[in-house]
Design an enzyme around this catalytic site. Structure first.
Site, PDB file in Angstrom:
ATOM      1  N   ASN A   1      25.592 -12.501  39.313  1.00 60.23           N
ATOM      2  CA  ASN A   1      26.058 -12.269  37.856  1.00 60.23           C
ATOM      3  C   ASN A   1      27.414 -11.529  38.204  1.00 60.23           C
ATOM      4  OD1 ASN A   1      26.752 -10.980  35.387  1.00 60.23           O
ATOM      5  ND2 ASN A   1      24.442 -11.059  34.918  1.00 60.23           N
TER       6      ASN A   1
ATOM      7  N   GLN B   1      15.814 -19.392  30.694  1.00 57.41           N
ATOM      8  CA  GLN B   1      15.634 -18.817  29.053  1.00 57.41           C
ATOM      9  C   GLN B   1      16.555 -19.712  28.167  1.00 57.41           C
ATOM     10  OE1 GLN B   1      16.157 -14.388  28.980  1.00 57.41           O
ATOM     11  NE2 GLN B   1      16.973 -14.856  30.941  1.00 57.41           N
ATOM     12  N   ASN B   2      17.360 -20.882  29.078  1.00 57.42           N
ATOM     13  CA  ASN B   2      18.366 -21.502  28.324  1.00 57.42           C
ATOM     14  C   ASN B   2      17.619 -22.910  27.520  1.00 57.42           C
ATOM     15  OD1 ASN B   2      20.245 -19.797  29.430  1.00 57.42           O
ATOM     16  ND2 ASN B   2      20.643 -21.025  31.029  1.00 57.42           N
TER      17      ASN B   2
ATOM     18  N   CYS C   1       4.421 -34.163   6.381  1.00 62.02           N
ATOM     19  CA  CYS C   1       3.999 -33.361   5.425  1.00 62.02           C
ATOM     20  C   CYS C   1       5.004 -32.820   4.370  1.00 62.02           C
ATOM     21  CB  CYS C   1       3.305 -32.126   6.329  1.00 62.02           C
ATOM     22  SG  CYS C   1       4.388 -30.944   6.693  1.00 62.02           S
TER      23      CYS C   1
ATOM     24  N   TYR D   1      22.349 -25.048  15.032  1.00 59.44           N
ATOM     25  CA  TYR D   1      21.725 -25.680  16.217  1.00 59.44           C
ATOM     26  C   TYR D   1      22.517 -27.121  16.248  1.00 59.44           C
ATOM     27  CZ  TYR D   1      18.631 -22.084  17.143  1.00 59.44           C
ATOM     28  OH  TYR D   1      18.017 -20.752  17.727  1.00 59.44           O
TER      29      TYR D   1
ATOM     30  N   ARG E   1      25.540 -26.539  18.200  1.00 58.60           N
ATOM     31  CA  ARG E   1      25.205 -26.338  19.625  1.00 58.60           C
ATOM     32  C   ARG E   1      25.006 -27.552  20.250  1.00 58.60           C
ATOM     33  NH1 ARG E   1      21.391 -21.250  19.517  1.00 58.60           N
ATOM     34  NH2 ARG E   1      21.580 -21.303  22.006  1.00 58.60           N
TER      35      ARG E   1
ATOM     36  N   HIS F   1      11.895 -20.693  26.527  1.00 56.35           N
ATOM     37  CA  HIS F   1      12.431 -20.743  25.070  1.00 56.35           C
ATOM     38  C   HIS F   1      12.792 -21.950  24.394  1.00 56.35           C
ATOM     39  CE1 HIS F   1      13.908 -16.370  26.230  1.00 56.35           C
ATOM     40  NE2 HIS F   1      12.978 -16.266  25.999  1.00 56.35           N
TER      41      HIS F   1
ATOM     42  N   CYS G   1       9.737 -32.807   7.339  1.00 58.20           N
ATOM     43  CA  CYS G   1       8.624 -33.750   8.240  1.00 58.20           C
ATOM     44  C   CYS G   1       8.281 -35.082   7.752  1.00 58.20           C
ATOM     45  CB  CYS G   1       7.400 -32.697   8.684  1.00 58.20           C
ATOM     46  SG  CYS G   1       6.270 -33.368   9.360  1.00 58.20           S
TER      47      CYS G   1
HETATM   48  C1  BV8 Z   1       8.013 -11.866  21.593  1.00 54.69           C
HETATM   49  C2  BV8 Z   1      16.113 -19.366  22.425  1.00 54.69           C
HETATM   50  C3  BV8 Z   1       6.141 -11.648  21.195  1.00 54.69           C
HETATM   51  C4  BV8 Z   1      16.821 -19.707  20.941  1.00 54.69           C
HETATM   52  C5  BV8 Z   1      16.122 -17.090  22.448  1.00 54.69           C
HETATM   53  C6  BV8 Z   1      10.554  -7.236  16.839  1.00 54.69           C
HETATM   54  C7  BV8 Z   1       9.653  -8.122  16.628  1.00 54.69           C
HETATM   55  C8  BV8 Z   1       9.336  -9.109  17.396  1.00 54.69           C
HETATM   56  C9  BV8 Z   1       9.700  -8.948  18.712  1.00 54.69           C
HETATM   57  C10 BV8 Z   1      10.529  -7.863  19.126  1.00 54.69           C
HETATM   58  C11 BV8 Z   1      10.871  -7.027  18.215  1.00 54.69           C
HETATM   59  N1  BV8 Z   1      11.761  -6.229  18.915  1.00 54.69           N
HETATM   60  C12 BV8 Z   1      11.941  -6.699  20.343  1.00 54.69           C
HETATM   61  C13 BV8 Z   1      11.198  -7.893  20.441  1.00 54.69           C
HETATM   62  C14 BV8 Z   1      11.100  -8.517  21.457  1.00 54.69           C
HETATM   63  C15 BV8 Z   1      12.160  -9.607  21.409  1.00 54.69           C
HETATM   64  C16 BV8 Z   1      13.295  -8.931  22.137  1.00 54.69           C
HETATM   65  O1  BV8 Z   1      13.163  -8.955  23.327  1.00 54.69           O
HETATM   66  N2  BV8 Z   1      14.553  -8.595  21.589  1.00 54.69           N
HETATM   67  C17 BV8 Z   1      15.639  -8.066  22.293  1.00 54.69           C
HETATM   68  C18 BV8 Z   1      16.819  -8.448  21.257  1.00 54.69           C
HETATM   69  C19 BV8 Z   1      15.290  -6.517  22.518  1.00 54.69           C
HETATM   70  N3  BV8 Z   1      11.878 -10.703  21.951  1.00 54.69           N
HETATM   71  C20 BV8 Z   1      11.206 -11.997  21.210  1.00 54.69           C
HETATM   72  O2  BV8 Z   1      11.124 -11.953  20.044  1.00 54.69           O
HETATM   73  C21 BV8 Z   1      10.605 -12.900  22.112  1.00 54.69           C
HETATM   74  N4  BV8 Z   1       9.224 -13.116  21.681  1.00 54.69           N
HETATM   75  O3  BV8 Z   1       8.374 -11.020  22.212  1.00 54.69           O
HETATM   76  O4  BV8 Z   1       7.016 -12.592  21.415  1.00 54.69           O
HETATM   77  C22 BV8 Z   1       6.152 -11.142  19.964  1.00 54.69           C
HETATM   78  C23 BV8 Z   1       5.950 -11.964  18.890  1.00 54.69           C
HETATM   79  C24 BV8 Z   1       5.702 -11.482  17.720  1.00 54.69           C
HETATM   80  C25 BV8 Z   1       6.026 -10.158  17.351  1.00 54.69           C
HETATM   81  C26 BV8 Z   1       5.948  -9.177  18.526  1.00 54.69           C
HETATM   82  C27 BV8 Z   1       5.974  -9.617  19.512  1.00 54.69           C
HETATM   83  C28 BV8 Z   1      11.333 -14.225  21.892  1.00 54.69           C
HETATM   84  C29 BV8 Z   1      12.668 -14.147  22.449  1.00 54.69           C
HETATM   85  C30 BV8 Z   1      13.247 -15.396  22.650  1.00 54.69           C
HETATM   86  C31 BV8 Z   1      14.352 -15.561  21.511  1.00 54.69           C
HETATM   87  N5  BV8 Z   1      15.048 -16.878  21.840  1.00 54.69           N
HETATM   88  N6  BV8 Z   1      16.728 -17.998  22.624  1.00 54.69           N
HETATM   89  C32 BV8 Z   1      18.276 -19.849  20.966  1.00 54.69           C
HETATM   90  O5  BV8 Z   1      18.965 -19.859  21.998  1.00 54.69           O
HETATM   91  O6  BV8 Z   1      19.256 -20.148  20.112  1.00 54.69           O
HETATM   92  S1  BV8 Z   1      16.794 -15.595  23.346  1.00 54.69           S
HETATM   93  C33 BV8 Z   1      18.267 -16.052  24.115  1.00 54.69           C
HETATM   94  O7  BV8 Z   1      18.798 -14.833  24.202  1.00 54.69           O
HETATM   95  C34 BV8 Z   1      18.326 -16.622  25.317  1.00 54.69           C
HETATM   96  O8  BV8 Z   1      17.350 -17.450  25.464  1.00 54.69           O
HETATM   97  C35 BV8 Z   1      18.331 -15.474  26.278  1.00 54.69           C
HETATM   98  O9  BV8 Z   1      16.905 -15.044  26.521  1.00 54.69           O
HETATM   99  C36 BV8 Z   1      18.859 -14.248  25.600  1.00 54.69           C
HETATM  100  C37 BV8 Z   1      20.206 -14.160  25.885  1.00 54.69           C
HETATM  101  O10 BV8 Z   1      19.850 -13.432  26.969  1.00 54.69           O
HETATM  102  P1  BV8 Z   1      21.088 -14.231  28.321  1.00 54.69           P
HETATM  103  O11 BV8 Z   1      20.500 -15.455  28.608  1.00 54.69           O
HETATM  104  O12 BV8 Z   1      20.763 -13.086  29.359  1.00 54.69           O
HETATM  105  O13 BV8 Z   1      22.446 -14.276  27.893  1.00 54.69           O
HETATM  106  P2  BV8 Z   1      23.266 -13.127  27.666  1.00 54.69           P
HETATM  107  O14 BV8 Z   1      24.459 -13.894  27.013  1.00 54.69           O
HETATM  108  O15 BV8 Z   1      22.855 -11.874  27.114  1.00 54.69           O
HETATM  109  O16 BV8 Z   1      24.146 -12.807  28.852  1.00 54.69           O
HETATM  110  C38 BV8 Z   1      24.865 -13.517  29.943  1.00 54.69           C
HETATM  111  C39 BV8 Z   1      24.782 -12.993  31.325  1.00 54.69           C
HETATM  112  O17 BV8 Z   1      25.594 -14.028  31.870  1.00 54.69           O
HETATM  113  C40 BV8 Z   1      25.597 -11.650  31.216  1.00 54.69           C
HETATM  114  O18 BV8 Z   1      24.749 -10.788  32.182  1.00 54.69           O
HETATM  115  C41 BV8 Z   1      26.784 -12.067  31.770  1.00 54.69           C
HETATM  116  O19 BV8 Z   1      27.444 -10.876  32.695  1.00 54.69           O
HETATM  117  C42 BV8 Z   1      26.690 -13.385  32.877  1.00 54.69           C
HETATM  118  N7  BV8 Z   1      27.485 -14.106  33.094  1.00 54.69           N
HETATM  119  C43 BV8 Z   1      28.625 -14.487  32.366  1.00 54.69           C
HETATM  120  N8  BV8 Z   1      29.486 -15.348  33.012  1.00 54.69           N
HETATM  121  C44 BV8 Z   1      28.490 -15.718  34.126  1.00 54.69           C
HETATM  122  C45 BV8 Z   1      27.520 -15.141  34.174  1.00 54.69           C
HETATM  123  N9  BV8 Z   1      26.630 -14.925  35.061  1.00 54.69           N
HETATM  124  C46 BV8 Z   1      26.797 -15.989  36.125  1.00 54.69           C
HETATM  125  N10 BV8 Z   1      27.815 -16.704  36.202  1.00 54.69           N
HETATM  126  C47 BV8 Z   1      28.886 -16.757  35.232  1.00 54.69           C
HETATM  127  N11 BV8 Z   1      29.839 -17.469  35.441  1.00 54.69           N
END
Ligand code: BV8
Length: 256
Positions: free
Chosen positions: A223, A104-105, A160, A70, A73, A122, A157
């Site tokens: 996109n 989401q960013n 704590c 982090y 980044r 997020h 922290c």
């Molecule tokens: C939750 C912050 C309830 C950190 C992020 C098992 C246990 C627990 C949960 C789960 C599980 N299985 C599934 C889940 C749910 C899980 C999930 O969805 N998993 C996925 C992998 C299936 N979700 C969670 O855990 C969420 N919480 O569900 O809570 C819960 C709680 C406990 C127990 C059960 C349920 C929390 C999810 C948040 C994670 N944190 N980010 C950090 O950034 O370090 S996620 C992170 O990844 C981003 O924030 C974003 O959300 C995601 C990436 O997605 P995108 O932003 O779309 O980026 P990506 O690279 O994928 O795509 C880029 C796009 O841009 C592409 O389409 C590309 O074509 C396009 N692009 C490229 N160039 C351009 C462009 N577009 C425009 N212009 C351009 N030039």
């Protein structure tokens, strides 16, 4: 190449809207030089899978590794600026009665571009909190307010002694109280949802476009690639957001 007729069609929807919700993902920051989640991580981090690093389990197992990722980044972000896509989204506020960005960013670029109503689903990489939430959840910590060895991974922290962590939502963690609820409430009311730069893979954020459409919103996706959202889109503007969004904003401004 996007034909002008598609831009005009999308602009007509935006111009007629009272409330536009803009859902963004990492793609909107790509043209600012911020790697997306799909991009192979650069250099040292190329060997890691972000979904394996962005978890509380990874932090407990190796706090320095996750902390250093982090910090890497955060340092990358200090050298980047909002791009024309972020700026065009902010400009929509000049002629659409209400514009809310649901992002989401964690990079803070929408706020720096001038968007005034941004829901951080997020979290924010520039903020930190106590991993134990010792003074209540969240217990925010200013890591510049006290001395600590910055080569030694996360600071303790000051209240704590537990690790300090980035104020972001990791996989398996619930989203900030109220953020997702407000986003859903806005999706019930929006006439248009602009979905920009997200693969639509991560829940519950990825559920918002279908939810908004069920409540009558027109979905406009920007996109360069087809995503999991595209099937919900009434208009799919296939191109980079830094090029498409200024064209869309200009056309909508003229129409309004
Ligand atoms: C939750 C912050 C309830 C950190 C992020 C098992 C246990 C627990 C949960 C789960 C599980 N299985 C599934 C889940 C749910 C899980 C999930 O969805 N998993 C996925 C992998 C299936 N979700 C969670 O855990 C969420 N919480 O569900 O809570 C819960 C709680 C406990 C127990 C059960 C349920 C929390 C999810 C948040 C994670 N944190 N980010 C950090 O950034 O370090 S996620 C992170 O990844 C981003 O924030 C974003 O959300 C995601 C990436 O997605 P995108 O932003 O779309 O980026 P990506 O690279 O994928 O795509 C880029 C796009 O841009 C592409 O389409 C590309 O074509 C396009 N692009 C490229 N160039 C351009 C462009 N577009 C425009 N212009 C351009 N030039």
């Amino acid at each position: 190449m996007i034909d002008e007729q598609q831009i005009q069609q999308a602009a007509a929807y935006v111009k007629a809207a009272q409330l536009v919700v803009v859902l963004t993902g990492a793609g909107v920051s790509k043209e600012s030089g911020v790697p997306t989640f799909r991009d192979a991580l650069d250099g040292l981090w190329a060997q890691y899978d972000p979904q394996q690093l962005a978890t509380p389990q990874a932090f407990r197992r190796n706090p320095k590794l996750v902390w250093d990722w982090y910090e890497h980044r955060r340092k990358q972000l200090s050298a980047v600026a909002p791009n024309a896509g972020h700026i065009a989204i902010a400009e929509l506020e000049q002629f659409v009665p209400q514009v809310v960005v649901v992002t989401q960013n964690i990079d803070g670029l929408h706020q720096r571009a001038g968007s005034t109503d941004v829901i951080l689903l997020h979290g924010d990489i520039q903020h930190h909190r106590c991993f134990a939430g010792c003074q209540g959840n969240p217990t925010y910590i200013d890591i510049d307010a006290f001395a600590w060895d910055r080569d030694d991974g996360p600071p303790p922290c000051p209240h704590c002694g537990a690790w300090v962590r980035p104020d972001v939502v990791w996989f398996g963690e619930t989203l900030p109280l109220g953020a997702f609820a407000r986003a859903e409430d806005l999706c019930r009311k929006a006439q248009v949802m602009l979905v920009v730069g997200t693969s639509g893979e991560v829940q519950p954020a990825a559920s918002l476009p279908a939810f908004a459409r069920r409540h009558g919103a027109h979905i406009i996706e920007v996109n360069p690639n087809v995503s999991a959202i595209t099937r919900h889109a009434r208009v799919f503007l296939q191109g980079p957001s830094g090029e498409v969004l200024p064209r869309l904003a200009a056309a909508a401004r003229q129409a309004s």
